[in-house]
Structure formats: structure tokens, C-alpha cells
Design a protein around this motif. Structure first.
Motif, PDB file in Angstrom:
ATOM      1  N   ALA A  49       0.798  -1.041  -0.066  1.00  0.00           N
ATOM      2  CA  ALA A  49      -0.010   0.128   0.052  1.00  0.00           C
ATOM      3  C   ALA A  49       0.896   1.404  -0.064  1.00  0.00           C
ATOM      4  O   ALA A  49       0.653   2.238  -0.616  1.00  0.00           O
ATOM      5  CB  ALA A  49      -0.731   0.070   1.207  1.00  0.00           C
ATOM      6  N   GLU A  64       2.134   1.779  -3.594  1.00  0.00           N
ATOM      7  CA  GLU A  64       1.046   2.419  -4.447  1.00  0.00           C
ATOM      8  C   GLU A  64       1.104   3.920  -4.087  1.00  0.00           C
ATOM      9  O   GLU A  64       0.806   4.801  -4.995  1.00  0.00           O
ATOM     10  CB  GLU A  64      -0.335   1.568  -4.261  1.00  0.00           C
ATOM     11  N   HIS A 114      -4.194   8.161 -16.405  1.00  0.00           N
ATOM     12  CA  HIS A 114      -3.558   6.742 -16.661  1.00  0.00           C
ATOM     13  C   HIS A 114      -2.259   6.440 -15.590  1.00  0.00           C
ATOM     14  O   HIS A 114      -2.359   5.317 -15.274  1.00  0.00           O
ATOM     15  CB  HIS A 114      -2.704   7.107 -17.904  1.00  0.00           C
ATOM     16  N   LEU A 151      -2.993   7.160 -12.308  1.00  0.00           N
ATOM     17  CA  LEU A 151      -3.976   6.659 -11.096  1.00  0.00           C
ATOM     18  C   LEU A 151      -4.323   5.179 -11.562  1.00  0.00           C
ATOM     19  O   LEU A 151      -4.004   4.429 -10.793  1.00  0.00           O
ATOM     20  CB  LEU A 151      -5.058   7.447 -11.246  1.00  0.00           C
ATOM     21  N   ALA A 152      -4.622   4.941 -12.876  1.00  0.00           N
ATOM     22  CA  ALA A 152      -4.971   3.688 -13.121  1.00  0.00           C
ATOM     23  C   ALA A 152      -3.534   2.536 -13.072  1.00  0.00           C
ATOM     24  O   ALA A 152      -3.547   1.601 -12.763  1.00  0.00           O
ATOM     25  CB  ALA A 152      -5.873   3.612 -14.681  1.00  0.00           C
ATOM     26  N   VAL A 177      -2.971   1.742  -9.404  1.00  0.00           N
ATOM     27  CA  VAL A 177      -4.121   0.722  -9.000  1.00  0.00           C
ATOM     28  C   VAL A 177      -3.927  -0.547  -9.507  1.00  0.00           C
ATOM     29  O   VAL A 177      -3.937  -1.483  -8.832  1.00  0.00           O
ATOM     30  CB  VAL A 177      -5.544   1.414  -9.161  1.00  0.00           C
ATOM     31  N   ARG A 203      -0.948  -2.694  -8.101  1.00  0.00           N
ATOM     32  CA  ARG A 203      -0.994  -3.219  -6.812  1.00  0.00           C
ATOM     33  C   ARG A 203      -0.764  -4.555  -6.421  1.00  0.00           C
ATOM     34  O   ARG A 203      -0.086  -5.001  -5.358  1.00  0.00           O
ATOM     35  CB  ARG A 203      -2.318  -2.632  -5.997  1.00  0.00           C
ATOM     36  N   PRO A 204      -1.581  -5.462  -7.187  1.00  0.00           N
ATOM     37  CA  PRO A 204      -1.372  -6.979  -6.943  1.00  0.00           C
ATOM     38  C   PRO A 204       0.124  -7.588  -7.131  1.00  0.00           C
ATOM     39  O   PRO A 204       0.319  -8.317  -6.284  1.00  0.00           O
ATOM     40  CB  PRO A 204      -2.308  -7.655  -8.136  1.00  0.00           C
ATOM     41  N   ARG A 210       2.159  -8.932  -4.201  1.00  0.00           N
ATOM     42  CA  ARG A 210       3.107 -10.329  -4.448  1.00  0.00           C
ATOM     43  C   ARG A 210       4.532 -10.124  -3.820  1.00  0.00           C
ATOM     44  O   ARG A 210       4.739 -10.924  -3.257  1.00  0.00           O
ATOM     45  CB  ARG A 210       3.064 -10.512  -5.825  1.00  0.00           C
ATOM     46  N   LEU A 260       4.052  -9.266 -12.888  1.00  0.00           N
ATOM     47  CA  LEU A 260       3.021  -9.008 -12.476  1.00  0.00           C
ATOM     48  C   LEU A 260       2.335  -7.416 -12.247  1.00  0.00           C
ATOM     49  O   LEU A 260       1.362  -7.119 -12.782  1.00  0.00           O
ATOM     50  CB  LEU A 260       2.402  -9.859 -11.160  1.00  0.00           C
ATOM     51  N   GLU A 274       2.495  -5.624 -15.696  1.00  0.00           N
ATOM     52  CA  GLU A 274       1.043  -6.343 -16.267  1.00  0.00           C
ATOM     53  C   GLU A 274      -0.143  -5.664 -15.983  1.00  0.00           C
ATOM     54  O   GLU A 274      -0.911  -4.929 -16.636  1.00  0.00           O
ATOM     55  CB  GLU A 274       0.724  -7.853 -16.036  1.00  0.00           C
ATOM     56  N   GLY A 275      -0.329  -5.566 -14.495  1.00  0.00           N
ATOM     57  CA  GLY A 275      -1.440  -4.478 -14.063  1.00  0.00           C
ATOM     58  C   GLY A 275      -1.397  -3.032 -14.223  1.00  0.00           C
ATOM     59  O   GLY A 275      -2.224  -2.586 -14.845  1.00  0.00           O
ATOM     60  N   GLU A 283      -2.502  -2.006 -17.901  1.00  0.00           N
ATOM     61  CA  GLU A 283      -4.053  -1.821 -18.197  1.00  0.00           C
ATOM     62  C   GLU A 283      -4.789  -0.663 -17.981  1.00  0.00           C
ATOM     63  O   GLU A 283      -5.671  -0.340 -17.526  1.00  0.00           O
ATOM     64  CB  GLU A 283      -4.827  -2.747 -17.261  1.00  0.00           C
ATOM     65  N   SER A 303      -4.753   2.927 -21.192  1.00  0.00           N
ATOM     66  CA  SER A 303      -4.435   3.364 -22.654  1.00  0.00           C
ATOM     67  C   SER A 303      -3.173   4.226 -22.775  1.00  0.00           C
ATOM     68  O   SER A 303      -2.820   4.743 -23.985  1.00  0.00           O
ATOM     69  CB  SER A 303      -5.686   3.705 -23.203  1.00  0.00           C
ATOM     70  N   ALA A 324      -3.827 -10.292 -12.838  1.00  0.00           N
ATOM     71  CA  ALA A 324      -3.780  -8.626 -12.814  1.00  0.00           C
ATOM     72  C   ALA A 324      -4.773  -7.898 -13.303  1.00  0.00           C
ATOM     73  O   ALA A 324      -4.895  -6.902 -13.255  1.00  0.00           O
ATOM     74  CB  ALA A 324      -2.530  -8.096 -13.707  1.00  0.00           C
ATOM     75  N   ARG A 349      -8.172  -6.024 -13.434  1.00  0.00           N
ATOM     76  CA  ARG A 349      -8.599  -4.991 -12.585  1.00  0.00           C
ATOM     77  C   ARG A 349      -9.978  -5.745 -12.193  1.00  0.00           C
ATOM     78  O   ARG A 349     -10.738  -5.630 -12.822  1.00  0.00           O
ATOM     79  CB  ARG A 349      -8.786  -3.509 -13.183  1.00  0.00           C
ATOM     80  N   GLU A 361     -11.514   1.324  -5.981  1.00  0.00           N
ATOM     81  CA  GLU A 361     -10.226   2.098  -5.897  1.00  0.00           C
ATOM     82  C   GLU A 361      -9.993   3.221  -6.755  1.00  0.00           C
ATOM     83  O   GLU A 361      -9.828   4.398  -6.595  1.00  0.00           O
ATOM     84  CB  GLU A 361      -9.139   1.445  -5.317  1.00  0.00           C
ATOM     85  N   LEU A 362      -9.955   2.832  -8.032  1.00  0.00           N
ATOM     86  CA  LEU A 362      -9.826   3.843  -9.209  1.00  0.00           C
ATOM     87  C   LEU A 362     -11.006   4.766  -9.262  1.00  0.00           C
ATOM     88  O   LEU A 362     -10.758   5.878  -9.482  1.00  0.00           O
ATOM     89  CB  LEU A 362      -9.775   2.920 -10.353  1.00  0.00           C
ATOM     90  N   LEU A 397     -10.332   7.377  -6.872  1.00  0.00           N
ATOM     91  CA  LEU A 397      -9.162   8.247  -7.349  1.00  0.00           C
ATOM     92  C   LEU A 397      -9.552   9.138  -8.572  1.00  0.00           C
ATOM     93  O   LEU A 397      -9.363  10.395  -8.488  1.00  0.00           O
ATOM     94  CB  LEU A 397      -7.868   7.388  -7.644  1.00  0.00           C
ATOM     95  N   VAL A 420      -6.074   4.458  -1.259  1.00  0.00           N
ATOM     96  CA  VAL A 420      -5.138   3.291  -1.232  1.00  0.00           C
ATOM     97  C   VAL A 420      -5.484   2.444   0.135  1.00  0.00           C
ATOM     98  O   VAL A 420      -5.316   1.220   0.370  1.00  0.00           O
ATOM     99  CB  VAL A 420      -3.907   3.948  -0.941  1.00  0.00           C
ATOM    100  N   ARG A 438      -8.422  -0.047   0.245  1.00  0.00           N
ATOM    101  CA  ARG A 438      -8.114  -1.237  -0.645  1.00  0.00           C
ATOM    102  C   ARG A 438      -8.569  -2.405   0.242  1.00  0.00           C
ATOM    103  O   ARG A 438      -9.276  -3.503  -0.453  1.00  0.00           O
ATOM    104  CB  ARG A 438      -7.153  -1.141  -1.516  1.00  0.00           C
ATOM    105  N   VAL A 481      -9.749   3.531 -19.171  1.00  0.00           N
ATOM    106  CA  VAL A 481      -9.031   4.898 -18.717  1.00  0.00           C
ATOM    107  C   VAL A 481      -7.621   4.801 -19.629  1.00  0.00           C
ATOM    108  O   VAL A 481      -7.186   3.846 -19.853  1.00  0.00           O
ATOM    109  CB  VAL A 481      -8.657   4.606 -17.166  1.00  0.00           C
TER     110      VAL A 481
END
Lengths: 289, 289
Positions: free
Chosen positions: A16, A19, A48, A50-51, A54, A57-58, A62, A75, A78-79, A82, A84, B10, B12, B19-20, B23, B54, B57, B289
Motif C-alpha cells: 500500500a 502504491e 493513466h 492513477l490507473a 491501482v 497493486r497486486p 506479491r 505482474l 502487467e497490471g 491496463e 491506454s 492482474a 482489474r 479504488e480507481l 481516485l 489506497v 483497498r 481509462v
């Protein structure tokens, strides 16, 4: 802050805090040449980031759970991807993932961070290379004798990694040396000296955390050339940006310069990575928001 | 978006989307009378909202895992409160927690959301009351015959809840009726009509998600009196704010009004809660996003 067994499940742990460091970093303004609370680029916007935070976080969780650095990093990237806008926090995560793992093992120290990096394996290096397939990252060309290890090859470079037995620490050490040393790789190789020093500055500073972030960014930018600026604009521009940053008196004085750098397309991205790492170390060491 | 079993760890999920949503809500600007990407209050700043999101979450993850609503809400509020600004997102979380639970059970529909609320228990009501001990929340005075159920009593009110066998849905239904109906309680009672309608507006809108958030806020503010404004400033001010919001043409026109509301200390907080809920529904239904 270290884990307090009496504080209950909601106490902000290292993932946390990492993030939150990503969010405070992008909120800090002005950060000349970067997206911040007051500035968007055309195709890369605050949303972008912010996303991206978020989504990371996984992977950060990990890492906090003790997973291998390469797996957690892949990971997290990868998250992060997500959204654009493209690459938002790849470099930040490269610094944060080992720092989160170190913080989860006890009080966050340079020694623990160095040990996490030193303990990485060839599998970790493979995860790092695979992460490059998730997002476009600006990097320097490799030396002529190292094209098969170009990170832009992604997973295609993994056989060469395995053949040479290169760990992620080895990969970072190669990028830390030579004509175009990578500032993040130097943090890996040297036990995060700039991140920890900047964290001390953040803790000694006053005011809201995101204002401290902006001042830390300026300090870091003034002390060394930004790697991304050098990759994209060459060593002379990188040196000029460093020198100018060292002369900036305060956030107010940085405002006009911020506009100028955005207009010129000069983006000190590695300095933003270091700022996020410094914020994370500061949060772990008691910075309150 | 619903969970895609092939998409990997991963992707969302509902907790990350919630959470997003928090934000993007606070990033949306101008949101007249509220902290946003361009405005801080003296003691309640953008940074506090970042840390609140955060921190929430783990509670949101608990809801996504199917935990009871009261337990997940209490944990989310506990985590949200680990910052020095005070109440940042209590009302948002009151809407988001049941919506997250509904989204984790399948495609997010009003029917699923209504079923989650209808299924709450007296224990959930107790969790809701305990959450008030974590943070100062502005609420209306209870009717004279309901002082023992005043939410400001926190855990002290739990015996009265148990004696009367009131579930969290019952508690919300009581606040949804009467002279001073609570907008969030009405969402609970009625299956989130305004949140889902505003989500459709967000999805039909163009541009960056945080700009859509700001426009959704203005639309919601123009369609009904804000509960927090009425609690803090009375029904006449609340009606005047609603009428003025309905006349605002676009975000540019809202800028000057945003300054005025901040100067007057008028904070349409419940409308911000609904905006966050609408963003969450929109993200679950494909807002990118």
C-alpha cells in the motif's frame, strides 16, 4: 513504518505504501517535463497514472508476500499496463519491487534492499525481460556485442540469459556501467543510495507530501543527468537540464521551466522513478500523509 | 468489466475498480465545493484522498471476496482513516462496498446490488455503527424518538440495534425517509437508481475519465439537493446549489462557481459519493481509462 502486529489488518503495509508513493509522485507539482497534478500530455494523462498505480497493486502485494522479484515485477507491470496511456510507471516499479520485498522482511534498510537485489536469479531476469512485452519503454541501444540481450527483445532474449547464467542483478550491473549508465540500474547495483538519501530529504522537509515530492524531484534532477532525457535527447541536453535544475530555487521558480520542458518534449522520467522510490522509503520510515 | 477467467491475476477486479473510482472522482475538476485535482482545503487536501483510497483497498478486497458488508465497510473505513485529513471517503465507501460485493457475484446489475443490501444483517448494522468511531462524519440529528440509534454513538448504539433487530438495510431505510432524507440511504433502499443512471451518462460521455467524473458530478448536483449541504447549511442553501448546478453549461462555466463554493464553505459531499459510485459502475461496464 514497519508492521505493527497490534495495529490490525488495515495498517498500510509495504504494498500500500508503494502504491501511495506512485500516487504522491504523480501528484507532486511542478515536476518539470512530467505529467503531474497540473499537467497532462496529449496522450499520457494523470488518469493513466492513477490507473497504473491501482493496477500495479497486486504485483506489489506479491512482492510483499515474498514472491521472487521477477515474478512480482512482471505482474506489477502487467497490471500497470491496463490503461491506454502506455508506460506510466515501469521504472518506478523496477525500484519499488525490491524495496517492497526488503520492507516486508523487516525495517527497510539499504542492506536489506541490497540483499534482495543480490539474491535475484536467472528466472528473475527472465521475468524482467518478459515485462518489456507489456509496454513500450524507452531504453538505450545495447552495446554491439550485446544485441541478443537487448531488453526490447522481451522473452526472445531469455535463452541468451539462461545460456550466460545472468541473474537480474547481473543484468542491472551491465546497465549500470559503460558509456550510458542507467540511473535505476545503479540504484540496484549500489544499494539504492540516491533513493535513501532523497528519502531523508523528504522526511526533513515540511508541508504536504506531494509538495515534498516535487522538491525531491528537483533535488534529484539537479544532482545527476536523467537517464531518459539522455536516451531521448542526448548527453548535452541531459547535462543542461541537470544544471538548470540545480539552479532552481523553489517550486514557484520551477513553474515556468515546467512549461518549457513539456513544450520541448523533455521528460526526466528516471528522476520521477527515483522520486517514487524516495517517497516509498520515507513512508516506510514514518512520513505521514 | 466482469471477471474473465482467462485474463490472468492482474486484470482489474471490482476492488481495484472501486479504488480507481475513488481516485478518478477526486481527480475530476472542477467539482464545485470539493477537493479536486486543482483545489485543496486548508486541512483536507488531495493527498489525503489519495491515501484514503489506497487505505480503503483491503476493505474493498474483503467485500470482493464475499465478506459481510458491515465487516468490509468497517475495514475499508479503518484503512481510509489512516491519514491526517479526517473523513475523505466514508460516504463513497458506503455506496461502493455493496456495489463491489454485487459486482464480484456476476455482472453488476441493480438487481444484484439491491439483493446485497436486502441481505444485510444486524451484524452488518453493527459494523456500520462501529465505523463511525474511526472518523468524524457530518450527519443530520436523529428524530427525537431515535436518539439511542444516533450513528454518532458508534458502538454504544449496538445494543439498541440488536434489541430492535435492525439490519443495515433497515438502518438505511430509516435514513432514506422523513424530513431530511439521506441521498446515500436512498440509493441503498432503492437499488442505486441515481448511481446507475449517472453511470450511463459517464459511459455515453466523451473524453478523459476524470473529465467525465466532473460532468457527472454537476449533473447529479443539479438533479437533487445534496444531503451534506443540507445538513451543514440548511434546505434553502441546498436548493439554491441544486438550481445553480442545473444551470451550469459546462466545466469551464463551473470554474468560477467552484471558487465561490469553496470560499463559502459549501461542500456537496454526498454528490461526490454518488459520482464515485457512478464511476465504479461505469468501470465495471467497460469505461476505459
Amino acid at each position: 513504518m514497519t508492521a505493527d502486529p497490534d495495529a490490525g489488518a488495515a495498517t498500510r503495509g509495504p504494498a500500500a505504501n508503494a502504491e501511495l508513493a506512485l500516487l504522491l509522485e504523480v501528484a507532486g507539482t511542478p515536476k518539470p517535463g512530467n505529467v503531474d497534478r497540473r499537467r497532462d500530455f496529449t496522450d499520457l494523462r494523470f488518469d493513466h497514472f492513477l490507473a497504473g498505480a491501482v493496477g500495479a497493486r497486486p504485483g506489489l502485494e506479491r512482492a510483499a508476500a515474498g514472491a521472487p522479484v521477477g515474478e512480482a515485477f512482471e505482474l506489477a507491470v502487467e497490471g500497470m499496463s491496463e490503461q491506454s496511456g502506455g508506460n506510466t510507471q515501469f521504472g518506478c516499479l523496477l525500484l519499488l519491487v525490491p524495496l517492497v520485498r526488503a520492507a516486508a522482511a523487516g525495517d527497510l534498510t539499504r542492506e536489506r534492499a541490497r540483499a534482495v537485489c543480490a539474491g535475484t536469479t536467472v528466472d528473475d531476469a527472465a521475468g524482467f525481460y518478459r515485462a518489456f512485452e507489456r509496454v513500450d519503454v524507452s531504453v538505450a541501444d545495447p552495446p554491439a556485442d550485446a544485441e541478443e540481450l537487448d531488453v526490447r527483445r522481451g522473452a526472445d532474449a531469455v535463452p541468451a540469459l539462461r545460456e550466460r547464467g545472468l541473474t537480474l542483478a547481473d543484468v542491472m550491473a551491465r546497465s549500470a556501467d559503460g558509456d550510458a549508465p542507467d540511473a535505476n540500474a545503479r540504484e540496484w547495483r549500489d544499494g539504492f543510495p540516491r533513493s535513501f538519501r532523497a528519502a531523508e530529504g523528504v522526511l526533513a522537509d515540511d508541508g504536504p507530501a506531494s509538495d515534498r515530492a516535487a522538491r525531491a524531484f528537483l533535488d534529484l534532477l539537479g544532482e545527476a543527468e536523467d537517464t531518459l532525457v539522455r536516451v531521448e535527447h542526448g548527453p548535452e541536453v541531459a547535462a543542461a537540464v541537470r544544471d538548470r535544475a540545480a539552479e532552481v530555487e523553489d517550486l514557484e521558480a520551477a513553474e515556468a521551466w515546467a512549461e518549457e520542458l513539456v513544450d520541448r518534449g523533455i521528460n526526466p522520467g528516471t528522476t520521477a522513478d527515483l522520486t517514487a522510490a524516495a517517497l516509498f522509503v520515507a513512508l516506510e520510515r514514518g512520513l505521514s500523509v
